[in-house]
Design a protein around this motif. Structure first.
Motif, PDB file in Angstrom:
ATOM      1  N   LEU A  71      -0.241  78.609 158.384  1.00 38.04           N
ATOM      2  CA  LEU A  71       0.624  79.257 159.363  1.00 38.04           C
ATOM      3  C   LEU A  71       1.740  78.349 159.893  1.00 38.04           C
ATOM      4  CD1 LEU A  71      -1.766  81.471 161.508  1.00 38.04           C
ATOM      5  CD2 LEU A  71      -0.223  82.145 159.698  1.00 38.04           C
TER       6      LEU A  71
ATOM      7  N   LEU B 178       6.967  83.869 161.423  1.00 36.23           N
ATOM      8  CA  LEU B 178       6.192  83.263 160.344  1.00 36.23           C
ATOM      9  C   LEU B 178       7.120  82.804 159.221  1.00 36.23           C
ATOM     10  CD1 LEU B 178       3.351  82.623 159.255  1.00 36.23           C
ATOM     11  CD2 LEU B 178       3.374  84.886 158.185  1.00 36.23           C
TER      12      LEU B 178
ATOM     13  N   ASP C 114       2.634  81.468 155.073  1.00 36.39           N
ATOM     14  CA  ASP C 114       1.204  81.645 155.371  1.00 36.39           C
ATOM     15  C   ASP C 114       0.305  80.993 154.328  1.00 36.39           C
ATOM     16  OD1 ASP C 114       1.508  83.309 153.214  1.00 36.39           O
ATOM     17  OD2 ASP C 114       1.182  85.173 154.317  1.00 36.39           O
TER      18      ASP C 114
END
Length: 234
Positions: free
Chosen positions: A225, A60, A63
């Motif tokens: 994301l 990631l 976010d």
């Protein structure tokens, strides 16, 4: 380009190696067991180097849940003919993959939201909008792809990623594709080998508006994301 690999090749190599060892045993004191171990060790190393890659879980990068500020800017076009502002919406894309769901669970204490941008075109023309984070997003070394969930504007606008190198200089743009769809969609691109080097970062999103799709009605695009993918080996 990876060399051609036949499933029979390891066995051919093994047969050739054993034949060479057996032929050499008459003039050597090396035992067959020692030679066999050496052959299989070399063959195992060869298979390990040429095995099919394993796709690891995504990493990631962002976010969009408020840990980093984002700023919109009109970088090309008449400022009098365009209005832009940030927009937010609660929730996450519904069609997430298992690995992406695990990323959400790791950050379950955060408020789920998506970052968006609203575009009001007052005068049709050619426009480009930059959406920049407060600090560049580092691409982990070894990454070979980038993915982003986007809720399209159902227009012909094209989304790019602005990249910079470890010296902070521009390393070019990468197109994520056009946003001529409605609803959420996962956009994924391969990272060219020349960009798979230490210190690479994403400095901004860049939205190139399609003049043929512009109208008086506001258009919204949302992002969620942003992740990097990478290959591993057994």
């Amino acid at each position: 380009m990876r060399p051609f690999f036949s499933p029979l090749l390891p066995f051919l190599l093994l047969n050739l190696s054993l034949s060479a060892v057996l032929g050499a045993q008459s003039s050597s004191e090396t035992s067959f067991s020692e030679a066999e171990e050496r052959i299989f060790a070399e063959l195992s190393a060869w298979l390990k180097m040429n095995a099919a890659p394993i796709i690891l879980e995504p990493i990631l990068l962002e976010d969009f849940d408020g840990s980093r500020d984002w700023s919109p800017e009109l970088v090309e076009g008449d400022a009098q003919g365009m209005r832009i502002k940030l927009a937010f919406r609660e929730g996450a894309p519904a069609l997430l993959e298992d690995a992406e769901l695990s990323l959400l669970e790791a950050g379950a204490q955060k408020t789920r939201r998506a970052l968006g941008i609203r575009v009001d075109c007052l005068i049709p023309g050619e426009y480009e909008i930059s959406l920049s984070p407060s600090s560049p997003l580092a691409i982990p070394l070894g990454s070979d792809s980038l993915a982003l969930w986007v809720q399209g504007s159902n227009r012909g606008d094209e989304l790019f990623l602005d990249l910079q190198n470890e010296e902070g200089k521009s390393a070019g743009w990468l197109s994520m594709g056009r946003l001529n769809f409605a609803g959420w969609k996962r956009l994924q691109i391969s990272l060219p080998p020349v960009l798979r080097r230490p210190g690479m970062k994403i400095s901004a999103f860049r939205l190139r508006l399609d003049p043929l799709s512009q109208s008086a009605n506001p258009a919204y695009s949302y992002f969620d994301l942003l992740s990097a993918g990478r290959e591993g080996r057994p």
